[in-house]
Design a protein around this motif. Structure first.
Motif, mmCIF file in Angstrom:
data_model
loop_
_atom_site.group_PDB
_atom_site.id
_atom_site.type_symbol
_atom_site.label_atom_id
_atom_site.label_comp_id
_atom_site.label_asym_id
_atom_site.label_seq_id
_atom_site.Cartn_x
_atom_site.Cartn_y
_atom_site.Cartn_z
ATOM 1 N N PRO A 410 0.828 -1.210 0.000
ATOM 2 C CA PRO A 410 0.000 0.000 0.000
ATOM 3 C C PRO A 410 0.865 1.264 0.000
ATOM 4 O O PRO A 410 1.821 1.380 0.754
ATOM 5 N N VAL A 411 0.527 2.188 -0.890
ATOM 6 C CA VAL A 411 1.256 3.459 -0.947
ATOM 7 C C VAL A 411 0.342 4.651 -0.707
ATOM 8 O O VAL A 411 0.803 5.728 -0.363
ATOM 9 N N VAL A 412 -0.960 4.475 -0.897
ATOM 10 C CA VAL A 412 -1.925 5.542 -0.665
ATOM 11 C C VAL A 412 -3.163 4.932 -0.027
ATOM 12 O O VAL A 412 -3.485 3.764 -0.264
ATOM 13 N N PRO A 413 -3.894 5.679 0.794
ATOM 14 C CA PRO A 413 -5.080 5.092 1.426
ATOM 15 C C PRO A 413 -6.210 4.823 0.438
ATOM 16 O O PRO A 413 -7.012 3.929 0.637
ATOM 17 N N ARG A 414 -6.294 5.596 -0.637
ATOM 18 C CA ARG A 414 -7.390 5.421 -1.605
ATOM 19 C C ARG A 414 -6.934 5.983 -2.948
ATOM 20 O O ARG A 414 -7.198 7.126 -3.304
ATOM 21 N N GLY A 415 -6.204 5.196 -3.705
ATOM 22 C CA GLY A 415 -5.629 5.666 -4.953
ATOM 23 C C GLY A 415 -6.570 5.484 -6.124
ATOM 24 O O GLY A 415 -7.646 4.910 -6.020
ATOM 25 N N GLY A 416 -6.130 5.973 -7.281
ATOM 26 C CA GLY A 416 -6.918 5.856 -8.490
ATOM 27 C C GLY A 416 -6.743 4.524 -9.193
ATOM 28 O O GLY A 416 -7.415 4.256 -10.192
ATOM 29 N N SER A 523 -3.499 1.769 -4.875
ATOM 30 C CA SER A 523 -2.185 2.103 -5.414
ATOM 31 C C SER A 523 -2.275 3.381 -6.228
ATOM 32 O O SER A 523 -3.358 3.936 -6.445
ATOM 33 N N PHE A 524 -1.130 3.840 -6.671
ATOM 34 C CA PHE A 524 -1.033 5.063 -7.449
ATOM 35 C C PHE A 524 -0.084 4.806 -8.603
ATOM 36 O O PHE A 524 0.913 4.101 -8.453
ATOM 37 N N ARG A 619 1.203 5.330 -28.741
ATOM 38 C CA ARG A 619 1.461 6.453 -27.817
ATOM 39 C C ARG A 619 0.805 7.741 -28.303
ATOM 40 O O ARG A 619 0.366 8.567 -27.487
ATOM 41 N N ASP A 620 0.692 7.934 -29.612
ATOM 42 C CA ASP A 620 0.114 9.159 -30.152
ATOM 43 C C ASP A 620 -1.398 9.221 -30.002
ATOM 44 O O ASP A 620 -2.003 10.280 -30.216
ATOM 45 N N ASP A 621 -2.043 8.104 -29.658
ATOM 46 C CA ASP A 621 -3.502 8.070 -29.534
ATOM 47 C C ASP A 621 -3.996 8.405 -28.130
ATOM 48 O O ASP A 621 -5.198 8.604 -27.939
ATOM 49 N N VAL A 622 -3.108 8.414 -27.143
ATOM 50 C CA VAL A 622 -3.562 8.490 -25.751
ATOM 51 C C VAL A 622 -2.828 9.583 -24.975
ATOM 52 O O VAL A 622 -1.724 10.004 -25.347
ATOM 53 N N LEU A 623 -3.468 10.008 -23.896
ATOM 54 C CA LEU A 623 -2.831 10.837 -22.888
ATOM 55 C C LEU A 623 -2.349 9.940 -21.754
ATOM 56 O O LEU A 623 -3.047 8.999 -21.366
ATOM 57 N N ILE A 624 -1.173 10.226 -21.222
ATOM 58 C CA ILE A 624 -0.670 9.528 -20.045
ATOM 59 C C ILE A 624 -0.828 10.462 -18.865
ATOM 60 O O ILE A 624 -0.305 11.585 -18.866
ATOM 61 N N LEU A 625 -1.572 10.007 -17.866
ATOM 62 C CA LEU A 625 -1.931 10.846 -16.729
ATOM 63 C C LEU A 625 -1.630 10.144 -15.416
ATOM 64 O O LEU A 625 -1.626 8.910 -15.357
ATOM 65 N N PRO A 626 -1.412 10.896 -14.336
ATOM 66 C CA PRO A 626 -1.341 10.252 -13.016
ATOM 67 C C PRO A 626 -2.726 9.791 -12.603
ATOM 68 O O PRO A 626 -3.730 10.446 -12.901
ATOM 69 N N SER A 627 -2.783 8.654 -11.931
ATOM 70 C CA SER A 627 -4.096 8.110 -11.567
ATOM 71 C C SER A 627 -4.761 8.928 -10.468
ATOM 72 O O SER A 627 -5.961 8.836 -10.286
#
Length: 627
Positions: A410-416, A523-524, A619-627
């Motif tokens: 576990p790294v976060v209590p409620r991750g994306g 997790s995150f 890779r050109d079709d998507v955005l990479i985002l933090p959860s």
């Protein structure tokens, strides 16, 4: 102790213990199983610590409700009775292990199944106990194992000593696989030095105190020259043949030459099971008309054979993009039988994988250490034919603990995102199709089942690759279309009470995840979603270059989308950023245009956890985002 007294003692203990069957375990005194080991050790003049350590290496002291291991071994002492087991293949015969559309499909015949050592019969003769009791009653089974160890010690002309150091030879013989090279015994003595405290699958707390013992070793077999294994692993070189099998230059087997990692980075280690015995597996990999893999690991003792060097590309995963960038490891066993894998095999495999990962810079995670069931089909037409071993009973959590890389931290209590993390002792989905009567045992599984709504009665989610007619997935052991496996990370779509929803194959998929007994860990991480303005983006089974990258004379390998839909608003976790590559190898001597070269393009791919299998997006079709 006299034999008659031993038999009487055994009868009393068996009556007191009762028979462990497929139902729930009865409450028992906390020390009753420990007492069973102590009594058997005393009755047969075997050191209790040795008996416990051997048993742990075979079964982790579990009873597995009296059901057999992948090679027909029963109970905590893994007494083998392969005549009583049946097997079902892990995938359709149409699957092409090479997975390269540039070459004709390679369809090997199903592997035969043979029998192995019947140690249960010998234990029955030594103890006078009924074979059925040895299969299903833990106390009887422990006595059978103790009797075998004592007999092996006598056959070696060694004393029935109280010193564990004197038992090395008998321990080495215990797996019953012919010539003993000492590696299994070395691992047993390593367990003695470490000590173990564990509660068995039927609720008995057991303890083996740490005791450093310097065993009296017998001479061991020398290592084969050049074998790529850690020095602590029992390993030999049994080469897969690279030879021409016909007059045409593309008639050859059973792997391809390369120069990895100089030519191409190794990204994956693929975990398989053999679907036949170890001996037959070895015979098959030496057949130039068959297929290949890099290593085979024996169930009884963890002995390992290497067949293809890491620099070369074996034919095993059914996807040429993955094969060209992977090492394949076969484990003796049967995915569809609803059976369990031995601790000796898990530990040898973990040693080997850790060694290979460190040598080749492969991260120890479920993005790179994958099952055959996580490898995607190359084209819409090949998805349904992909194999699904090692199956839902492979213990991924325990395996990664042995790799010293725990899966769910576990790294976060409620991750994306969430990491799938069921408790194998309590997570027992009732799969079907393991046996001729259509049932599977209530066995601990590393997979959680995915529903279309937050209800146990809701239909399972759909997998259009496995069910093109759009019907829901099923609980059949071979149908992984509604399963998420331990260590896999998914983007969270919703939460309702005890249920969590994830994005899965273009759907919202629900699984039970109560706070009191969670089956996933928050997790995150990074996720992908379609770029603004894109209603959908294609999903691929291989990360091949664009057509302009291919040199003249080399046929273009089309980058064909799979049948799944990745729509705006959905999110999937990022596993890896990859270049587009195609390793061209179609003739025995490398004479075809472009052979033995890696064709690279400008296109970049993102590996995502799209369903039970990994897949790729441009890779050109998507955005990479933090959860």
């Amino acid at each position: 102790m006299r034999a008659a007294t031993r038999t009487a003692t055994a009868a009393v203990i068996v009556l007191l213990a009762g028979t462990v069957g497929p139902g729930p375990a009865m409450a028992a005194p906390a020390d009753s199983r420990q007492l069973a080991y102590r009594t058997a050790a005393g009755d047969f003049d075997v050191p209790e610590s040795v008996l416990l350590a051997v048993s742990y290496l075979q079964s982790r002291w579990d009873t597995n409700a009296g059901t057999p291991s992948t090679v027909g071994g029963y109970g905590p002492m893994h007494l083998t009775d392969v005549q009583s087991t049946t097997a079902r293949p892990d995938g359709p015969a149409a699957a092409d292990p090479r997975g390269d559309a540039a070459r004709p499909a390679l369809v090997p015949a199903p592997a035969p199944r043979t029998t192995a050592t019947q140690s249960l019969d010998r234990a029955a003769a030594l103890t006078g106990l009924d074979p059925q009791a040895l299969r299903t009653d833990p106390t009887a089974n422990i006595r059978g194992g103790a009797a075998l160890l004592a007999r092996y010690q006598r056959e070696l002309g060694a004393p029935l000593s109280t010193d564990p150091a004197d038992w090395y030879g008998a321990v080495a013989r215990y797996p019953g696989v012919g010539e003993a090279d000492g590696a299994f015994a070395d691992e047993v003595y390593a367990v003695l030095a470490e000590g173990v405290t564990r509660t068995t699958d039927d609720g008995h707390p057991l303890r083996l105190a740490a005791t450093r013992v310097e065993p009296h070793r017998s001479p061991t077999r020398p290592r084969s020259d050049g074998v790529e294994c850690p020095v602590t692993l029992s390993c030999e070189w049994i080469p897969a043949p690279y030879q021409q099998t016909g007059p045409a230059p593309n008639n050859y087997g059973n792997h391809d030459l390369s120069d990895r990692p100089a030519r191409q980075k190794i990204e994956y280690i693929v975990i398989h099971d053999t679907e036949t015995s170890y001996d037959d597996t070895i015979r098959l990999v030496q057949d130039p008309t068959y297929v290949s893999w890099n290593y085979t690991i024996r169930s009884a003792d963890g002995h390992t054979a290497q067949h293809v060097k890491a620099k070369d590309a074996a034919w095993h995963a059914g996807n040429w993009y993955v094969n060209a960038k992977a090492i394949g490891i076969e484990h003796e066993g049967y995915a569809a039988q609803g059976t369990w894998f031995t601790e000796a095999m898990y530990r040898s495999s973990a040693k080997l994988v850790r060694y290979l990962a460190l040598r080749n810079g492969i991260p120890l995670d479920r993005t790179h250490i994958i099952g055959h069931d996580n490898v995607p089909g190359t084209l819409p037409t090949t998805v349904r034919g992909m194999h699904w071993d090692p199956g839902p009973y492979w213990d991924w959590n325990h395996y990664f603990d042995l790799l010293h890389a725990p899966l769910a931290v576990p790294v976060v209590p409620r991750g994306g995102t969430v990491v799938i993390d069921p408790d194998l002792r309590t997570n027992k989905p009732r799969f079907t199709g393991c046996d001729t009567d259509g049932t599977c045992p209530a066995r601990g599984s590393s997979a959680v089942v995915l529903h279309s709504a937050p209800s146990d009665t809701a239909p399972l989610v759909k997998d259009l690759g496995l069910h093109p007619d759009g019907t829901p997935s099923t609980m059949d052991i071979s149908d992984h279309g509604a399963r998420a496996s331990a260590g896999q990370r998914f983007a969270v779509a919703d939460r309702r009470g005890d249920w969590t929803a994830i994005w899965y194959l273009g759907q919202v998929a629900w699984f039970r995840n109560p706070r009191s007994a969670p089956t996933a860990t928050p997790s995150f991480g990074l996720v992908v979603t379609p770029k603004p303005g894109r209603a959908t983006v294609p999903v691929y089974g291989r990360a091949y270059p664009e057509q302009a990258a291919y040199p003249e004379g080399v046929p273009y390998q089309a980058v064909t989308p799979l049948q799944y839909t990745f729509s705006a608003g959905e999110r999937y976790t990022v596993g890896n950023l990859l270049p587009s590559e195609y390793y061209r190898a179609t003739t025995f001597a490398g004479t075809s245009p472009g052979d033995w070269t890696v064709i690279r393009g400008a296109t970049r791919y993102v590996q995502i956890q799209f369903g039970h299998r990994i897949m790729f997006v441009n890779r050109d079709d998507v955005l990479i985002l933090p959860s």
